[in-house]
Design an enzyme around this catalytic site. Structure first.
Site, PDB file in Angstrom:
ATOM      1  N   ARG A   1       0.747  -1.340   0.081  1.00 42.95           N
ATOM      2  CA  ARG A   1      -0.124  -0.061  -0.074  1.00 42.95           C
ATOM      3  C   ARG A   1       0.877   1.397  -0.021  1.00 42.95           C
ATOM      4  O   ARG A   1       0.453   2.161  -0.558  1.00 42.95           O
ATOM      5  CB  ARG A   1      -0.910   0.034   1.305  1.00 42.95           C
ATOM      6  CG  ARG A   1      -2.179  -0.952   1.139  1.00 42.95           C
ATOM      7  CD  ARG A   1      -2.842  -0.809   2.517  1.00 42.95           C
ATOM      8  NE  ARG A   1      -3.516   0.408   2.504  1.00 42.95           N
ATOM      9  CZ  ARG A   1      -4.650   0.747   1.689  1.00 42.95           C
ATOM     10  NH1 ARG A   1      -5.136   0.020   1.076  1.00 42.95           N
ATOM     11  NH2 ARG A   1      -5.103   2.005   1.863  1.00 42.95           N
TER      12      ARG A   1
ATOM     13  N   CYS B   1      -7.448  -4.192   2.125  1.00 41.54           N
ATOM     14  CA  CYS B   1      -6.372  -4.515   2.963  1.00 41.54           C
ATOM     15  C   CYS B   1      -6.864  -5.437   4.169  1.00 41.54           C
ATOM     16  O   CYS B   1      -8.029  -5.059   4.597  1.00 41.54           O
ATOM     17  CB  CYS B   1      -5.769  -3.235   3.731  1.00 41.54           C
ATOM     18  SG  CYS B   1      -4.436  -3.423   4.919  1.00 41.54           S
TER      19      CYS B   1
ATOM     20  N   PRO C   1      -8.637   3.993   3.790  1.00 40.27           N
ATOM     21  CA  PRO C   1      -8.806   4.508   2.504  1.00 40.27           C
ATOM     22  C   PRO C   1      -7.584   5.690   2.334  1.00 40.27           C
ATOM     23  O   PRO C   1      -6.843   6.043   3.195  1.00 40.27           O
ATOM     24  CB  PRO C   1     -10.265   5.211   2.842  1.00 40.27           C
ATOM     25  CG  PRO C   1     -10.219   5.259   4.254  1.00 40.27           C
ATOM     26  CD  PRO C   1      -9.426   4.414   4.790  1.00 40.27           C
ATOM     27  N   VAL C   2      -7.393   6.183   1.104  1.00 41.78           N
ATOM     28  CA  VAL C   2      -6.512   7.152   0.545  1.00 41.78           C
ATOM     29  C   VAL C   2      -7.022   8.333   0.511  1.00 41.78           C
ATOM     30  O   VAL C   2      -6.541   9.335  -0.111  1.00 41.78           O
ATOM     31  CB  VAL C   2      -5.710   6.340  -0.562  1.00 41.78           C
ATOM     32  CG1 VAL C   2      -4.976   5.248  -0.279  1.00 41.78           C
ATOM     33  CG2 VAL C   2      -6.555   6.198  -1.754  1.00 41.78           C
ATOM     34  N   ASP C   3      -8.326   8.442   0.872  1.00 39.67           N
ATOM     35  CA  ASP C   3      -8.910   9.823   0.629  1.00 39.67           C
ATOM     36  C   ASP C   3      -8.218  11.059   1.154  1.00 39.67           C
ATOM     37  O   ASP C   3      -8.209  12.183   0.790  1.00 39.67           O
ATOM     38  CB  ASP C   3     -10.452   9.808   0.869  1.00 39.67           C
ATOM     39  CG  ASP C   3     -10.519   9.425   2.433  1.00 39.67           C
ATOM     40  OD1 ASP C   3      -9.688   8.875   2.974  1.00 39.67           O
ATOM     41  OD2 ASP C   3     -11.778   9.781   2.989  1.00 39.67           O
ATOM     42  N   LEU C   4      -7.616  10.841   2.514  1.00 40.68           N
ATOM     43  CA  LEU C   4      -6.891  11.946   2.919  1.00 40.68           C
ATOM     44  C   LEU C   4      -5.510  12.396   2.080  1.00 40.68           C
ATOM     45  O   LEU C   4      -5.388  13.528   2.090  1.00 40.68           O
ATOM     46  CB  LEU C   4      -6.623  11.703   4.407  1.00 40.68           C
ATOM     47  CG  LEU C   4      -7.750  11.425   5.318  1.00 40.68           C
ATOM     48  CD1 LEU C   4      -7.003  11.264   6.702  1.00 40.68           C
ATOM     49  CD2 LEU C   4      -8.755  12.587   5.412  1.00 40.68           C
TER      50      LEU C   4
ATOM     51  N   ASP D   1       0.693  -1.882  15.716  1.00 47.81           N
ATOM     52  CA  ASP D   1       1.808  -2.985  15.123  1.00 47.81           C
ATOM     53  C   ASP D   1       2.154  -3.900  16.297  1.00 47.81           C
ATOM     54  O   ASP D   1       2.996  -4.759  15.850  1.00 47.81           O
ATOM     55  CB  ASP D   1       2.651  -2.233  14.416  1.00 47.81           C
ATOM     56  CG  ASP D   1       2.075  -1.821  13.149  1.00 47.81           C
ATOM     57  OD1 ASP D   1       1.014  -2.175  12.745  1.00 47.81           O
ATOM     58  OD2 ASP D   1       3.101  -1.008  12.212  1.00 47.81           O
TER      59      ASP D   1
ATOM     60  N   ILE E   1      -7.213   1.509  16.428  1.00 38.33           N
ATOM     61  CA  ILE E   1      -6.748   1.977  14.982  1.00 38.33           C
ATOM     62  C   ILE E   1      -7.356   1.141  13.974  1.00 38.33           C
ATOM     63  O   ILE E   1      -8.058   1.888  13.152  1.00 38.33           O
ATOM     64  CB  ILE E   1      -5.267   1.875  15.079  1.00 38.33           C
ATOM     65  CG1 ILE E   1      -4.645   2.368  16.540  1.00 38.33           C
ATOM     66  CG2 ILE E   1      -4.608   2.429  13.924  1.00 38.33           C
ATOM     67  CD1 ILE E   1      -4.911   3.776  16.655  1.00 38.33           C
TER      68      ILE E   1
END
Length: 429
Positions: free
Chosen positions: A96, A120, A126-129, A310, A332
């Site tokens: 990603r 994912c 999302p990749v909108d930001l 993580d 998260i």
């Protein structure tokens, strides 16, 4: 397809050197697109993810050379010109973070066509930001057939960027794009992770003017061009935390070198609360457990400096044999408990409800065949296998290879009985 087999019961004693941070290295590699001069990255990890990004950068015109230098493993990246602004799906889907080439491509050459990264397993992510940030800097964004078309033929312009919630990837992406924008950009509600500080230091070494990384407000004063530089990748705090948990799980005494314990204070505090010994050293820390059973403790994931998402899977594995019941809250990612059913195959007592898991410690785990579902889940199964009776076999370890360098070698050097079984069935010790 490779697997990893672990025979449980051996304590860990020795030294484990911590590699350079994967999550930092891949963004630093993308920064090479911003200059026509060489960028030399030292303390570089050798991972599937860095290889994936290296392939994509090569397609875009970057010359990527790996070598062993006086400062250890290094990667030299040189993009004298951008030969292509096209990042295809078959490369971006493999990792990603490859999507972060969009901003540097637009910043330097004025246009790019980059595939959306797709789904994912641990959440929507999302990749909108990311797109909002690039658009705020003046790029025209179009989405068509799974690709982002971005254009800024007259260059990017400084802007105020306010994120509605904290996003590490979007903050990094905005920084990478804004350094060549005309004017001043200010990122509000920025992520504060150490990898952002590492990116700032690298960009500034290349001639950028970035300040505030590591705080909620980052200010970037655009410059006309960047030059080459040499930068050492920050030690991997997730790898450091993973081996700290492994040492607490198996017992014994492990020294973690080339590490910065201050980056995982939230984890180390929980290890102390559980009963493990933690001692900071000049270049890392020592983790000890003398055989006494650990106590169950609760955790809740949070952005840095909180408990890292993580490290949640690894800590859940640790709690499977602790005394008492622990509650693990994930705030998260919505799907980050997929390792729980696999740990239960080893005999763990776990119940999941929404964003919370309850782990009731058992006296003994039993070896079994299990399957990795994502990068951090895969290593949690290895950690559980260190104490499980008999043999544990973890399949789908291509997830593991994305983020852990020479795991079998590092654990094996400390006494773990762990080996890789090649896809053809041949074991590699």
């Amino acid at each position: 397809m490779d697997r990893i087999a672990i025979i449980g019961g051996a304590q860990l004693n020795g030294t484990i050197p911590v590699s350079g941070a994967k999550n930092s290295a891949i963004k630093l590699m993308a920064a090479s697109l911003l200059t026509d001069e060489p960028l030399r990255l030292t303390n570089m990890p050798r991972l599937a993810d860095t290889r994936f990004l290296g392939k994509l950068l090569t397609r875009l015109g970057v010359q990527v050379t790996e070598s062993d230098g006086p400062d250890g493993q290094q990667t030299l990246l040189h993009a004298p010109e951008i030969t292509s602004g096209f990042a295809p799906y078959d490369l971006v889907r493999q990792m990603r973070a490859s999507f972060n080439v969009l901003g540097p491509l637009v910043a330097r050459s004025g246009q790019a066509k980059v595939s959306l990264p797709g789904g994912c397993t641990i959440g929507a992510r999302p990749v909108d930001l990311h797109l909002q940030a690039i658009e705020a800097l003046g790029a025209k964004i179009d989405l068509h057939e799974g690709y982002v078309y971005a254009q800024a033929p007259r260059g990017l312009k400084g802007a105020e960027i306010t994120f509605p919630f904290v996003s590490v990837g979007a903050t990094e992406h905005a920084m990478l794009a804004a350094v060549l924008a005309d004017g001043v950009s200010v990122i509000h509600n920025a992520a504060c992770e150490p990898e952002l500080v590492d990116l700032q230091e690298c960009l500034n070494a290349m001639g950028a003017k970035v300040e505030g990384a590591g705080t909620p407000t980052v200010t970037i004063t655009g410059v006309p061009r960047l030059h080459g530089a040499t930068h050492a990748v920050i030690p991997d705090r997730i790898e450091m935390g993973t081996y700290a948990v492994a040492a607490a799980m198996a017992g014994g005494e492990v020294r973690l070198s080339n590490a910065r314990p201050g980056l995982i204070d939230a984890l180390l505090d929980k290890l102390k609360e559980a009963g493990a010994g933690v001692e900071e050293t000049a270049d890392g820390c020592i983790i000890r457990r003398d055989g006494q059973r650990l106590n169950a403790v609760d955790i809740e994931t949070a952005p840095f400096p909180g408990f890292a998402t993580d490290l949640q899977a690894q800590f859940m594995a640790l709690m499977t044999t602790a005394k008492g019941e622990s509650r693990i809250r994930e705030t998260i990612f919505e799907n980050r408990f997929m390792h729980a059913p696999e740990l239960m195959r080893l005999g763990a007592d776990i119940s999941v409800s929404g964003g919370e898991a309850r782990v009731r410690g058992v006296d003994q785990l039993e070896g079994a065949e299990v399957m990795a579902t994502d990068l951090r889940a895969s290593v949690s199964l290895v950690i559980a296998g260190l104490v499980a009776r008999g043999e544990t076999t973890v399949s789908r370890i291509y997830h593991l290879d994305r983020g852990f360098e020479r795991l079998e070698e590092k654990l094996g050097a400390c006494g773990a009985q762990v080996r890789r079984i090649k896809g053809d069935g041949e074991a590699e010790l």
